[in-house]
Write a protein that holds these residues in place. Structure first.
Motif, PDB file in Angstrom:
ATOM      1  N   GLN A 351       0.817  -1.194   0.000  1.00 27.71           N
ATOM      2  CA  GLN A 351       0.000   0.000   0.000  1.00 27.71           C
ATOM      3  C   GLN A 351       0.865   1.264   0.000  1.00 27.71           C
ATOM      4  O   GLN A 351       0.978   1.954   1.003  1.00 27.71           O
ATOM      5  CB  GLN A 351      -0.910  -0.007   1.240  1.00 27.71           C
ATOM      6  CG  GLN A 351      -1.906  -1.158   1.204  1.00 27.71           C
ATOM      7  CD  GLN A 351      -2.656  -1.344   2.505  1.00 27.71           C
ATOM      8  OE1 GLN A 351      -2.098  -1.141   3.570  1.00 27.71           O
ATOM      9  NE2 GLN A 351      -3.911  -1.711   2.428  1.00 27.71           N
ATOM     10  N   PRO A 352       1.508   1.555  -1.138  1.00 28.41           N
ATOM     11  CA  PRO A 352       2.340   2.763  -1.199  1.00 28.41           C
ATOM     12  C   PRO A 352       1.534   4.042  -1.012  1.00 28.41           C
ATOM     13  O   PRO A 352       2.100   5.079  -0.650  1.00 28.41           O
ATOM     14  CB  PRO A 352       2.967   2.696  -2.597  1.00 28.41           C
ATOM     15  CG  PRO A 352       2.117   1.760  -3.370  1.00 28.41           C
ATOM     16  CD  PRO A 352       1.564   0.789  -2.388  1.00 28.41           C
ATOM     17  N   VAL A 353       0.221   3.955  -1.249  1.00 26.64           N
ATOM     18  CA  VAL A 353      -0.645   5.119  -1.021  1.00 26.64           C
ATOM     19  C   VAL A 353      -1.054   5.213   0.443  1.00 26.64           C
ATOM     20  O   VAL A 353      -1.405   6.271   0.942  1.00 26.64           O
ATOM     21  CB  VAL A 353      -1.893   5.021  -1.923  1.00 26.64           C
ATOM     22  CG1 VAL A 353      -2.928   6.058  -1.570  1.00 26.64           C
ATOM     23  CG2 VAL A 353      -1.490   5.172  -3.387  1.00 26.64           C
ATOM     24  N   GLY A 354      -0.986   4.097   1.155  1.00 27.01           N
ATOM     25  CA  GLY A 354      -1.479   4.043   2.523  1.00 27.01           C
ATOM     26  C   GLY A 354      -2.936   3.630   2.542  1.00 27.01           C
ATOM     27  O   GLY A 354      -3.567   3.460   1.502  1.00 27.01           O
ATOM     28  N   VAL A 355      -3.468   3.459   3.744  1.00 29.72           N
ATOM     29  CA  VAL A 355      -4.890   3.129   3.878  1.00 29.72           C
ATOM     30  C   VAL A 355      -5.681   4.430   3.841  1.00 29.72           C
ATOM     31  O   VAL A 355      -5.126   5.528   3.970  1.00 29.72           O
ATOM     32  CB  VAL A 355      -5.151   2.362   5.187  1.00 29.72           C
ATOM     33  CG1 VAL A 355      -4.334   1.079   5.216  1.00 29.72           C
ATOM     34  CG2 VAL A 355      -4.849   3.216   6.409  1.00 29.72           C
ATOM     35  N   PRO A 356      -7.018   4.349   3.659  1.00 30.15           N
ATOM     36  CA  PRO A 356      -7.808   5.585   3.559  1.00 30.15           C
ATOM     37  C   PRO A 356      -7.815   6.455   4.820  1.00 30.15           C
ATOM     38  O   PRO A 356      -8.272   7.596   4.760  1.00 30.15           O
ATOM     39  CB  PRO A 356      -9.218   5.050   3.251  1.00 30.15           C
ATOM     40  CG  PRO A 356      -8.983   3.753   2.557  1.00 30.15           C
ATOM     41  CD  PRO A 356      -7.799   3.161   3.269  1.00 30.15           C
TER      42      PRO A 356
END
Length: 574
Positions: A351-356
């Motif tokens: 998850q390079p974007v991270g979690v929401p």
């Protein structure tokens, strides 16, 4: 994980948000683009301590933070954090703040829709406008910032938030749930637990073997809570991955199955969905006297306290299990350990974007620079390691090889968890109340090639021998810990195809809320049904009512958007 609660996103909340945006009710220090106005935005760069107010929707604590983590934050940034209460009223509080046109200094949102609403209302500061204050953020979370700028900026191309729990490296070590009182499991013969029916049978035997704790209080197989529920019984979201599916968030009424690299979206109310199977499991548990009768009224903290007191035999996640499984007990062979089930396990993707769960700074903050300073600290690897492993130089440090390593002090704390550690609190009680780690424990700091979490570090020379309980588990499963076991048994796992999920439209939020009222209410009624006939009647009514409101429309919308999310995710893979 985690930490996840709050009531459904109501139509009124959406209308208030829209009203705030349309009526010019924007923060008084933000212009129409949401950028700070010179001379009116934060100018407090004083070295004096500044108190910042925080609304962390995933958090569970309120008040001025104290303890070792709060001391580390204050020492590094000159900031004291005052957490607003959230609980099951967090969503409503957020909506009220949105309507007022002012947010606390720092907000941790729980989903992308909340972020988008705040951006549309010009209520968030753009990190791009304070780049010189947040170099760690841009160095260590660039992919996440790009995602927010591209997809959650209302076309402004700026980053008004950053994801948390950024995961850039897979988990090959460490434990993950579900957890079972392993000493009692062994005591009743450790029978194979392949299905939920197997689990019920073994929990009953365990309860019979230890019906009360040391204080004479009744012991239950499970103790759950409802204050995290939004559009369905949230415990189902935690159970789904153990049965091979994924429920993306608390408002999305779908399950995603990944088979052979292909994904399939279906309703959580489908006949053989993990959610429906879990509801039936809870119903049976209640019939067998395994489910804590307080589950429908108690809160998260109440259930955790019971686990800590030895009144619970099984937990979907680590909630309170480590507090019960002290080193002293583990050396006696007592405590919780992971339990692999027979289903194919769904593991999270990188998850390079991270979690929401998103960290943002309010555009109306009187101390934006200090808020940015805190965010910058939080997104440094040193801070992440401090949050995860304790104060640097005390419980861990960089060794002669340039790698992080746990100190003797860390292991002393494990031996004496009730001792006061700092600021009048134990080590556990003094940990971060933010519940929004910047990085997943397995994520590696490129500067030293070591992960954030100590479970991934080389074994410290101070580390004691593994406990009797750990050795028992290792002998039974042929692996050091649960993630090692899953890595060795990859044929029993599947990995998500995407690391990001669709942002619900306003229409879908409203639809989810309306359906959720039906699903939440009837789910709990089904769990507490007196008999099979009542259970089935309630089940039929829930499905029928959800159909009439439009759950199939929700599933179709989500299916179409999920396909787009799969394509989009490729753009943000590292």
């Amino acid at each position: 994980m985690i930490r996840r609660k709050v009531l459904a996103f109501l139509l009124a909340g959406v209308m208030l948000t829209t009203l705030a945006a349309c009526s010019g009710n924007a923060p008084n220090n933000a212009n129409s683009s949401g950028s700070p106005n010179a001379g009116t935005a934060s100018t407090n760069s004083s070295k004096d301590n500044v108190e910042l107010t925080v609304l962390s929707l995933p958090g569970n604590e309120s008040g001025v933070a104290t303890g070792w983590w709060a001391e580390e934050v204050k020492k590094a940034t000159g900031v004291t954090l005052n957490f607003l209460p959230t609980g099951d009223q967090g969503e409503q509080k957020l909506q009220a703040m949105m309507a007022s046109g002012s947010l606390p200094d720092i907000v941790v949102f729980k989903d992308y829709k909340q972020v988008q609403n705040a951006v549309d209302a010009n209520m968030l500061a753009a990190y791009d406008d304070y780049k010189e204050l947040v170099p760690n953020l841009y160095a260590n979370a660039a992919t996440s910032l790009k995602y927010y700028a591209d997809n959650l900026s209302g076309g402004k191309g700026k980053s008004y938030g950053v994801g948390t729990k950024i995961k850039t490296d897979p988990e090959t070590k460490g434990d993950s749930g579900p957890f079972i009182r392993y000493d009692l499991y062994k005591k009743v013969g450790a029978p194979p637990v392949n299905t939920l029916d197997d689990l019920l049978a073994v929990l009953k035997k365990m309860q019979d073997a230890e019906p009360t704790n040391a204080d004479g209080q009744k012991v239950y197989g499970l103790s759950i809570w409802k204050d995290w529920d939004q559009s369905y019984m949230t415990m189902g979201m935690f159970a789904a991955p153990y049965m091979g599916s994924k429920i993306p968030d608390e408002k999305s009424l779908v399950e995603i199955h990944n088979v052979g690299g292909e994904s399939k979206v279906e309703s959580i109310l489908s006949d053989d969905s993990a959610y429906m199977n879990f509801l039936h499991f809870l119903y049976q548990a209640n019939q067998m006297g395994l489910l804590d009768p307080d589950s429908i009224t108690q809160r998260f903290d109440d259930a955790v306290a019971k686990t800590t007191a030895g009144r619970v035999l099984f937990a979907l996640d680590g909630w309170g299990t480590s507090d019960f499984s002290t080193v002293e007990r583990q050396n006696q062979g007592i405590g919780f350990m992971p339990l692999p089930l027979g289903y194919t396990r769904t593991r999270t993707a990188l998850q390079p974007v991270g979690v929401p769960w998103t960290m943002s700074v309010s555009a109306s903050s009187k101390n934006i620079e200090k808020a940015m300073e805190f965010v910058n600290w939080n997104y440094s690897f040193d801070a992440a390691r401090t949050t995860e492993n304790g104060p640097k130089g005390v419980t861990w440090d960089i060794d002669a090889n340039g790698k992080p390593a746990l100190t003797q002090k860390y292991f002393d704390i494990q031996q004496h968890p009730d001792d006061v550690f700092a600021d009048g609190k134990t080590y556990a009680k003094g940990a971060s109340p933010l519940n929004a780690l910047a990085f997943w424990g397995s994520s590696i700091n490129p500067e030293d090639g070591a992960a954030v979490g100590n479970v991934f570090w080389d074994k410290s020379p101070y580390a004691p021998a593994d406990t009797k309980l750990r050795l028992d588990w290792q002998a039974d499963y042929g692996a050091y810990d649960m993630n090692s076991y899953l890595t060795k048994n990859a044929d029993k796992t599947q990995t998500e195809t995407v690391a990001t999920y669709p942002t619900l439209s306003d229409d879908m939020v409203v639809l989810s809320s309306r359906i959720g009222d039906v699903v939440k209410t009837n789910s709990w009624k089904m769990v507490l049904a007196k008999n099979d006939a009542e259970y089935n009647e309630l089940k039929d009514k829930m499905i029928s009512d959800a159909d009439k409101i439009g759950i199939n429309d929700f599933v179709k919308w989500y299916t179409d958007e999920y396909k787009k999310a799969e394509d989009l995710a490729a753009e943000y893979s590292e």
